[in-house]
Write a protein that holds these residues in place. Structure first.
Motif, PDB file in Angstrom:
ATOM      1  N   ALA A 161       5.735   1.483   1.420  1.00  0.00           N
ATOM      2  CA  ALA A 161       4.737   0.421   1.498  1.00  0.00           C
ATOM      3  C   ALA A 161       5.116  -0.574   2.579  1.00  0.00           C
ATOM      4  N   LEU A 162       4.107  -1.021   3.340  1.00  0.00           N
ATOM      5  CA  LEU A 162       4.333  -2.080   4.318  1.00  0.00           C
ATOM      6  C   LEU A 162       4.763  -3.363   3.608  1.00  0.00           C
TER       7      LEU A 162
ATOM      8  N   ALA B  36       1.618  -7.763   5.805  1.00  0.00           N
ATOM      9  CA  ALA B  36       1.370  -6.880   6.946  1.00  0.00           C
ATOM     10  C   ALA B  36       0.175  -5.988   6.654  1.00  0.00           C
ATOM     11  N   SER B  37      -0.699  -5.816   7.636  1.00  0.00           N
ATOM     12  CA  SER B  37      -1.868  -4.956   7.469  1.00  0.00           C
ATOM     13  C   SER B  37      -1.676  -3.656   8.224  1.00  0.00           C
ATOM     14  N   ASP B  38      -2.539  -2.687   7.937  1.00  0.00           N
ATOM     15  CA  ASP B  38      -2.465  -1.395   8.630  1.00  0.00           C
ATOM     16  C   ASP B  38      -2.566  -1.581  10.140  1.00  0.00           C
TER      17      ASP B  38
ATOM     18  N   GLY C 255      -1.770  -0.017   3.432  1.00  0.00           N
ATOM     19  CA  GLY C 255      -0.358  -0.387   3.428  1.00  0.00           C
ATOM     20  C   GLY C 255       0.568   0.696   2.916  1.00  0.00           C
ATOM     21  N   LYS C 256       0.053   1.900   2.622  1.00  0.00           N
ATOM     22  CA  LYS C 256       0.845   2.985   2.056  1.00  0.00           C
ATOM     23  C   LYS C 256       1.116   4.065   3.101  1.00  0.00           C
TER      24      LYS C 256
ATOM     25  N   VAL D 155      -1.109   5.304   8.027  1.00  0.00           N
ATOM     26  CA  VAL D 155      -1.100   4.162   7.117  1.00  0.00           C
ATOM     27  C   VAL D 155      -2.482   3.997   6.507  1.00  0.00           C
TER      28      VAL D 155
ATOM     29  N   ALA E 147       4.864  -7.282   2.419  1.00  0.00           N
ATOM     30  CA  ALA E 147       3.787  -8.198   2.054  1.00  0.00           C
ATOM     31  C   ALA E 147       3.313  -8.968   3.281  1.00  0.00           C
TER      32      ALA E 147
ATOM     33  N   LEU F  71       5.752  -4.156  13.994  1.00  0.00           N
ATOM     34  CA  LEU F  71       4.495  -4.767  13.595  1.00  0.00           C
ATOM     35  C   LEU F  71       3.898  -5.565  14.730  1.00  0.00           C
TER      36      LEU F  71
ATOM     37  N   ASP G  71      -1.518  -3.893  11.946  1.00  0.00           N
ATOM     38  CA  ASP G  71      -0.344  -4.509  12.556  1.00  0.00           C
ATOM     39  C   ASP G  71       0.661  -3.487  13.071  1.00  0.00           C
TER      40      ASP G  71
END
Length: 713
Positions: free
Chosen positions: A105-106, A110-112, A178-179, A175, A108, A204, A114
Motif C-alpha cells: 500500500a502507498l 499519497a495518490s496513484d 493505493g494498492k 497502482v 498515507a 512520489l 503521485d
C-alpha cells in the motif's frame, strides 16, 4: 558459429544503484549505496526539495500455488542475511513449484498519480537461473494481467544475492486505489528458494522545476568550446543568446585556423580517427562484360539455379526468372578484377526455397568478385547443418550482397540470415552488404546478420533487419573463427540500417531472457556505427566483448536514433566483470528515447568512453547514464537530459548538462528536432569526428554550430 549469451544478467535487474534512481534507504543496502558515486548529494536534494521516496513492505502474503515454509510476511520486510547464513525465521522458504503474492500500500496521503517510479528490492538465496528459473511479476491493473519484471539472473547459486528490479513504465498501471501486488514463484519442481527481502520502493510526485539561472557569456563560450569570434546559440536555459566575441587568438593562430569555426588553431585539422568509408558502387559496379545466362522454370538456358552458376564465368550474369526453386546453391568459381564479377541476379518473384532442407541456401566459399542481388531466400530450417540464408566463408573478397530478402531461416540451436565467416589466414575484405531485408528468423544462439573473424574493410548499409528472435547485426572477434592476431571484424562501417523488433523473449535458447541487440560489436575494432535507426530491441546498440581479457576497441557510435529498448539504448563494456573489455568508445550526437532500463549503460571493464552531444530522453525514474564496475576515464559532456532527473546525469557528472525538453517532433515515431528545439546550434564542434552527415544524410552542420542529437535542423 555457436554463440550463446544465455544467463547474462538482465540490466534492469542490475545490482548497482546509480544515484539518480537510488530509491532504497542506505540502511538497507550499505554496499550498494557506496557505489552511488560523486553525485550522491543529488539524491538528497531531490528527496528534500523536488521528490519524496517511500519503501513499502509486504502487508499480506498469500500462497497461490504449492507451499512455503510457514514464515510470515514480516520476514520479507528487511535485509537480514548475507553470504550463506541460514536463520530460518529471517526469510520465507518457497517450496518447489510454488507461487505466492504480496500486497503493498502507498503511504498515507499519497495518490496513484503521485507515483513516478517503482522498483522492487530483493534478497534471494536459491538455485542460479541456469539451474532453475524463479520469476518476479507485477500486477497490471489496466489489463488485469501479471507482467514479468525480472528473475533470478542476478543471483549466485545458494548465496544471498541482492537486486533492485525496476518496474517498466508507465508505472500508474501497477497502482489502483493505493494498492500494488507482486508475485514470486516458479513452474519448476527442481528445488526450493528463500527470500529475505521483498519490498517495493516508490518515487512520489515532484514539485515544480527550479527557476533556471542563465549561464554567463563566458560560460556559454566555454560550454560550446568556442575560444574566439562571435557566437549565436541557445544558452543553458534554452534562450537565444548572441555573444559579440568569445575571445581573441594569440601568436600565429587564427580564429578557425584549425578547421573548427570559433576555435583558435593553426592551419590544418586533426583527422577523424574513424573516417566514414564512401559507400561507392562496390567491387562489381555495373559491369556486365560477359554473357547473360537465364534460369527459368521453363524456356530459359537452365531450369535450376545451380546449373546456371556452374555455367557462369567471370563477367557473366545469371538471371533468375520468377519461380520457386527448391534447391541449395553454391558458386563453383570466382570472377576477376579484369573481367568482372559473377552475378546472381533475381528478378521479381525469384525465390530460393529450402522447404525440406537444412544447411545453406546460397554458399560462397573462398570465392572472389561475386555479386548476389534481388534473390528471395526462405525456409531453410532444421537442427542438422546450421541453416543460413546466404553464407560467405573462407577468404572470399570483393563481394556485393545487395537487395536480397531473407526470411524464415530457423533453428532452435543456431541459424543466420546472412553470415560472413573469415576463417582463412587471408582476410575476407572489400565487402558491400547493402539494401537487404532479414525478417522472421528463429536464430537460436546466433544472429540475423553477422561478420565474424578475419573480416576487414566492409560497408554494411541500408539493410532492414526486423522481427527476429536474436541479435540483428553483429561484428564479432575472439571466437576462434579466424587465425590468432586477425580474429576480429574490423575497419568497417555500419550505416543507414533500420533495425526493429529484435528480441530473444520467445527464443527457446534463452529461457525467456531478453538480451538480443539490435546492433552489436562483440570483439570487433575500428568500426563506425552511424545514421542507423534502432527501435524496440532488447538492447539497442551494444559495444562489448564476451571473452575475458579481450577488448573491443576504437568504436564510434554517432548520429543514430535509438529508441524503446528493453534494457538500455546504448550499452558499453562486458556484461559482467568476468567478461572482456571495451576501450576508446565514442558516443556522439545520438538521439536516445525511453529505454526501459536506462539510456546509456556502461556495464563493466570500460576504459576511455566519451559521451557528448547526445539527447537522452528518458523515462521517469530511470537512469540517463549508469555504471557497473571497473569503468575508467569516462567523459560525459554537453548532452541534453530530459524525462528523469532534473539535475543529475547519473553515474558521471556532465559539466555542461542541459536538463531541458529537446522538443522532438513526434516521439517515438519521429525523433527529429522542431525548429524551436534547444538542441539547435548547441553542440560542441568535433570537426570530422562528428561525421559528414546527420541521421537523414544531410550536412552535419548547417547553422552556426552543430546541433545536439542525430538530427541537424
Amino acid at each position: 558459429m555457436n554463440r550463446s549469451r544465455k544467463n547474462r544478467m538482465t540490466h534492469t535487474m542490475r545490482q548497482y544503484a546509480p544515484p539518480s534512481a537510488l530509491l532504497l534507504t542506505v540502511g538497507l543496502f550499505p554496499a550498494c549505496a557506496m557505489q552511488s558515486g560523486p553525485d550522491e548529494p543529488e539524491s538528497d536534494s531531490l528527496g528534500a526539495g523536488l521528490a519524496s521516496s517511500a519503501t513499502m513492505t509486504c502487508s499480506k502474503l498469500t500462497v497461490l500455488k504449492g507451499s512455503t515454509g510457514g514464515q510470515g510476511a514480516e520476514a520479507l520486510a528487511t535485509k537480514d542475511l548475507s553470504g550463506t547464513a541460514d536463520t530460518w525465521s529471517k526469510y520465507v522458504e518457497f517450496n518447489p513449484g510454488s507461487q505466492a503474492q504480496c500486497e503493498y500500500a502507498l503511504p498515507a496521503g499519497a495518490s496513484d498519480a503521485d507515483v513516478s517510479a517503482l522498483s522492487l528490492s530483493v534478497n534471494y538465496r536459491g538455485p542460479a537461473k541456469a539451474e532453475m528459473l524463479w520469476t518476479f511479476d507485477a500486477w497490471d491493473y489496466s489489463t488485469s494481467t501479471w507482467v514479468k519484471i525480472g528473475d533470478n539472473a542476478f543471483a549466485s547459486s545458494w548465496t544471498w544475492s541482492t537486486a533492485n528490479i525496476a518496474l517498466p513504465s508507465p508505472h500508474a498501471r501497477f497502482v489502483s486505489g493505493g494498492k500494488l501486488k507482486i508475485r514470486y514463484g516458479t513452474t519448476s519442481n527442481a528445488d526450493a528458494s528463500d527470500v529475505d527481502l521483498l519490498v517495493l520502493n516508490a518515487t512520489l510526485a515532484s514539485g515544480p522545476l527550479p527557476e533556471c539561472v542563465p549561464e554567463t557569456d563566458a560560460q556559454l563560450c566555454s560550454r560550446l568550446a568556442r575560444s574566439c569570434g562571435p557566437l549565436s546559440a541557445n544558452d543553458s536555459c534554452g534562450n537565444p543568446r548572441t555573444v559579440a566575441s568569445c575571445g581573441t587568438c594569440s601568436g600565429a593562430q587564427t580564429c578557425g585556423g584549425g578547421g573548427s569555426p570559433g576555435v583558435c588553431g593553426d592551419a590544418g585539422s586533426s583527422p577523424d580517427p574513424n573516417p566514414t568509408p564512401s559507400p561507392v558502387a562496390g567491387a562489381c559496379g555495373d559491369r556486365s562484360s560477359g554473357r547473360t545466362i537465364t534460369v527459368a522454370p521453363s524456356g530459359g538456358d537452365h531450369r535450376t539455379i545451380q546449373a546456371g552458376l556452374n555455367a557462369a564465368a567471370a563477367g557473366d550474369t545469371v538471371v533468375v526468372k520468377a519461380g520457386t526453386y527448391n534447391e541449395k546453391v553454391s558458386f563453383s568459381r570466382s570472377g576477376t578484377a579484369a573481367a568482372g564479377c559473377i552475378t546472381l541476379k533475381g528478378e521479381a518473384g525469384a525465390i530460393l526455397d529450402g522447404t525440406g532442407k537444412s544447411g545453406v541456401g546460397i554458399d560462397i566459399s573462398s570465392k572472389n568478385y561475386i555479386k548476389v542481388t534481388g534473390m528471395t531466400v526462405q525456409n531453410f530450417k532444421g537442427s542438422g547443418d546450421t541453416p543460413i540464408g546466404i553464407s560467405v566463408s573462407g577468404s572470399s573478397s570483393f563481394l556485393e550482397i545487395r537487395n536480397n530478402l531473407v526470411h524464415h531461416i530457423e533453428s532452435a540451436e543456431d541459424a543466420h540470415g546472412i553470415a560472413f565467416y573469415g576463417t582463412s589466414a587471408t582476410p575476407m575484405t572489400n565487402l558491400l552488404v547493402d539494401g537487404n531485408e532479414i525478417r522472421n528468423c528463429k536464430l537460436g544462439s546466433s544472429e540475423a546478420m553477422v561478420l565474424n573473424g578475419n573480416v576487414t574493410k566492409f560497408v554494411v548499409s541500408r539493410n532492414t533487419v526486423h522481427d527476429n528472435d536474436n541479435i540483428g547485426i553483429d561484428f564479432i572477434g575472439f571466437e576462434g573463427t579466424g587465425p590468432s592476431g586477425s580474429d576480429q571484424a574490423r575497419d568497417g562501417v555500419c550505416v543507414d540500417n533500420i533495425v526493429y523488433n529484435i528480441s530473444s523473449a520467445t527464443n527457446p535458447a534463452y529461457d525467456g531472457e531478453r538480451s538480443a541487440d539490435g546492433i552489436y560489436v562483440d570483439g570487433g575494432k575500428d568500426i563506425v556505427i552511424e545514421r542507423n535507426k534502432v527501435d524496440t530491441s532488447d538492447i539497442g546498440i551494444e559495444i562489448a566483448s564476451e571473452h575475458a581479457g579481450k577488448t573491443t576497441s576504437n568504436i564510434t557510435v554517432r548520429n543514430n536514433f535509438v529508441s524503446r529498448s528493453y534494457q538500455g539504448n546504448i550499452m558499453i563494456g562486458g556484461y559482467d566483470t568476468s567478461r572482456g573489455n571495451a576501450a576508446d568508445i565514442a558516443v556522439l550526437n545520438n538521439t536516445l528515447y525511453q529505454a526501459a532500463g536506462g539510456e546509456i549503460i556502461i556495464q563493466n571493464n570500460s576504459n576511455g568512453v566519451l559521451i557528448q552531444n547526445n539527447i537522452l530522453r528518458a523515462t521517469s525514474g530511470n537512469d540517463y547514464v549508469s555504471s557497473g564496475s571497473n569503468n575508467r576515464n569516462v567523459t560525459v559532456d554537453n548532452n541534453i537530459f530530459f524525462g528523469a532527473s532534473r539535475s543529475s546525469a547519473g553515474a558521471f557528472s556532465d559539466p555542461h548538462a542541459r536538463f531541458v525538453d529537446p522538443l522532438l517532433v513526434g516521439p517515438p515515431s519521429d525523433l527529429h528536432l522542431t525548429s524551436g528545439s534547444p538542441a539547435v546550434d548547441a553542440g560542441v564542434d568535433l570537426g570530422s569526428r562528428s561525421g559528414a552527415a546527420d541521421i537523414d544524410g544531410g550536412a552535419r552542420t548547417t547553422g552556426a554550430r552543430i546541433d545536439i542529437g542525430a538530427d541537424e535542423r
